[in-house]
Design a protein around this motif. Structure first.
Motif, short mmCIF file in Angstrom:
data_model
loop_
_atom_site.label_atom_id
_atom_site.label_comp_id
_atom_site.label_asym_id
_atom_site.label_seq_id
_atom_site.Cartn_x
_atom_site.Cartn_y
_atom_site.Cartn_z
N SER A 1 36.15 45.36 43.40
CA SER A 1 36.10 44.71 42.09
C SER A 1 37.03 45.39 41.08
N GLN B 1 40.82 44.56 42.07
CA GLN B 1 41.16 43.20 41.65
C GLN B 1 41.33 43.13 40.14
N SER B 2 40.49 43.83 39.40
CA SER B 2 40.59 43.81 37.93
C SER B 2 41.89 44.42 37.45
N SER C 1 39.82 40.27 33.07
CA SER C 1 38.94 40.41 34.22
C SER C 1 37.52 40.75 33.79
N VAL D 1 33.94 42.32 35.69
CA VAL D 1 33.23 42.85 36.86
C VAL D 1 31.73 42.65 36.63
N TYR E 1 28.83 44.11 43.75
CA TYR E 1 29.79 43.88 42.66
C TYR E 1 30.69 42.70 42.99
N THR E 2 30.90 41.84 42.01
CA THR E 2 31.84 40.73 42.14
C THR E 2 32.81 40.76 40.97
N CYS E 3 33.76 39.89 40.99
CA CYS E 3 34.81 39.93 39.97
C CYS E 3 35.32 38.52 39.65
N ARG F 1 38.76 37.09 37.72
CA ARG F 1 40.00 37.59 37.12
C ARG F 1 41.03 36.49 36.93
#
Length: 406
Positions: A51, A54-55, A344, A346, A357-359, A361
Motif C-alpha cells: 500500500s 503504490q501510494s 493516494s 491507504v 491494508y488496501t490503497c 491511488r
C-alpha cells in the motif's frame, strides 16, 4: 498460531469484495474499461508494504526526486515504481522482494508464514529513513562543494520533508518564549475524543494546531512588569532621597527593557528577584512553516480502552477532500503555497492487531482501487466514500514548488 492467519485471510477477502463493489445502492455510473497499472504480489502479509509503495508511485514529485539519485536502494525503488506506473491492457504483477533485499530495516520474515503483520506508517518511516541516508552519502568532491554552499539550519532532504514550528506565548501579555523549528516527514493526527463516529479531516487538523495550555510557569515580561509596579508603589513610602533615586533609576532601566520586543533570559535575570515572580498560563501553538511537496498524513486510530485494559482501534470514518488548503494551519509569517491535491489513500481493515491494508491511488487521470495484486478502475466517489482511512498522500498543486536542495 493459525487464528491470526485465518482472521487476516478473512479480512483480505471481505476488503477485496468491498473495494470491487463499493457503490451505493442504485448507483448507475459505469467505469469504462481502461489502461491498468501494475499490482504487487502479497508475499506473506506484505499488504502494509504494497500500500505504501503504490501510494509513493502516485506522486510525480516523489518519482522525479528519485530520478535525480542513483544509490542502490533508491534505484531499486525507482525501478519498481516506474514498472508499476506503466499502463497496460491488463494489470501486471510485480514483487517487493528485490527492494526488501536492499533495505536495511526491512520487515522480519517467517520461513513458512511470510512477513510479520506490521504497521504501514512505520514501514513508510523506515523507507524514508533509508532514502534520506543514501541521499546524504556524498563523495569527497560533493563534500567540498557542500562547504562552499550557504548552509541552512534545517536540511530538507526528501519531498516529504517540511518544517513544523512550535511557539510558546504568555496568554496574559503575549510575550513569546521563542520558536522551535523541526523537520518532519508528515503529520500524525489523532481522532478527537467523544461518541461521534464520523469526522472531517479539517477537524483533526484543528485539533492538531489547537494551543496547549501550560499553567503555573514564569513569564519574563509579566514578572518584570510586576517588579516595576511594586517598586513604583513602594517609592511613595520612601523618604530617603538617595534610596529613592536608586529605585527610580531601577524603574527606568526596567521600563527600557519592557519596551523591547523580547526579553532574553540573561537580561531578565539581571532585574528579577526570587521573591517577586509572576506565574502565568502559557499556550504552546503548532504551525506548518514549510509545507512539503508531498504531504503524508497519518490518522492515529490507536486508543486505550481502560475497561478492557488494552489498546483498540478507533474505526470512526474520516471524510477528506480531493483539494486540501492548509493556509489556516500555516505559521502567521509564512507566505508559502499550501494548496494540495489528493494522490493516494491507504485504508486499514480489521482490528488493531490484525487486518489488511488496501490503497486507492491516482495516476494519469484515473483512480485505481488496489488490494495487493488486484487492480481495478474506480471513481472519485468510490475514493471519497471509502472507510478505514489510515494514511493520506497529498501533493502540492503547484508542482514547480520544490525545496531548493531537492
Amino acid at each position: 498460531m493459525w487464528i491470526p492467519i485465518l482472521v487476516s485471510l478473512l479480512i483480505l477477502v471481505v476488503s477485496s469484495i468491498y473495494m470491487l463493489f463499493n457503490r451505493e445502492e442504485g448507483e448507475e455510473k459505469e467505469i469504462k474499461p481502461g489502461p491498468f497499472i501494475g499490482g504487487l504480489a502479497n508475499d506473506g502479509n506484505t499488504c502494509f508494504i504494497n500500500s505504501i509503495i503504490q501510494s509513493l508511485a502516485s506522486s510525480t514529485a516523489f518519482t522525479d526526486f528519485l530520478n535525480q539519485h542513483d544509490k542502490t536502494f533508491i534505484k531499486t525503488l525507482n525501478k519498481l515504481l516506474s514498472e508499476l506506473n506503466v499502463h497496460r491492457e491488463k494489470s501486471k504483477l510485480f514483487s517487493t522482494k528485490p527492494l526488501l533485499k536492499v533495505m536495511n530495516d526491512s520487515p522480519s520474515r517467517h520461513l513458512f508464514f511470510g512477513y510479520n503483520q506490521e504497521d504501514a506508517q512505520e514501514f513508510y518511516q523506515n523507507l524514508m529513513k533509508q532514502i534520506e541516508s543514501e541521499v546524504k552519502e556524498k563523495d569527497e568532491k560533493e563534500e567540498e562543494d557542500e562547504k562552499e554552499r550557504k548552509k541552512t539550519p534545517l536540511n530538507l532532504v526528501t519531498p516529504v520533508d517540511g518544517i513544523q514550528t512550535e511557539e510558546i506565548k504568555c496568554t496574559n501579555c503575549g510575550e513569546s518564549s521563542g520558536k522551535r523549528n523541526t523537520v518532519v516527514s508528515g503529520l500524525s493526527l489523532s481522532i478527537p475524543k467523544g461518541t461521534r463516529h464520523t469526522f472531517d479531516l479539517n477537524e483533526l487538523l484543528d485539533e492538531f494546531v489547537k494551543p496547549e495550555l501550560i499553567d503555573g510557569v514564569e513569564c519574563n515580561r509579566c514578572t518584570l512588569t510586576y517588579v516595576k509596579d511594586s517598586l513604583e508603589s513602594n517609592l511613595q513610602n520612601i523618604d530617603n532621597e538617595k534610596l529613592s533615586l536608586k529605585i527610580r533609576e531601577r524603574i527606568d532601566e526596567i521600563s527600557k527593557v519592557l519596551r523591547e520586543t523580547t526579553i532574553p533570559d540573561d537580561v531578565f535575570q539581571k532585574f528579577s528577584t526570587t521573591n517577586m515572580v509572576k506565574h502565568v498560563t502559557k499556550a504552546k501553538s503548532t504551525f506548518i512553516s514549510k509545507p512539503p511537496p508531498l504531504l503524508c498524513i497519518h490518522i492515529n486510530r490507536s486508543v486505550y480502552d481502560p475497561a478492557r485494559g488494552m489498546v483498540r482501534k478507533n474505526s470512526s470514518k474520516i471524510n477528506f477532500p480531493i483539494k486540501l488548503d492548509l493556509s489556516e494551519y500555516m505559521a502567521p509569517d509564512s507566505n508559502e503555497d499550501s494548496s494540495y491535491t489528493l494522490k493516494s489513500v491507504v485504508s486499514h481493515w480489521g482490528t488493531h492487531n490484525y487486518g489488511h491494508y488496501t490503497c486507492h491511488r491516482w495516476h494519469n487521470d484515473n483512480w485505481y482501487a488496489i488490494s495487493d495484486d488486484e487492480v481495478s478502475l474506480c471513481t472519485e466517489e468510490n475514493v471519497l466514500k471509502s472507510d478505514g482511512t489510515y494514511m493520506l498522500f497529498y501533493e502540492l498543486a503547484n508542482k514547480s514548488i520544490l525545496h531548493p536542495n531537492l
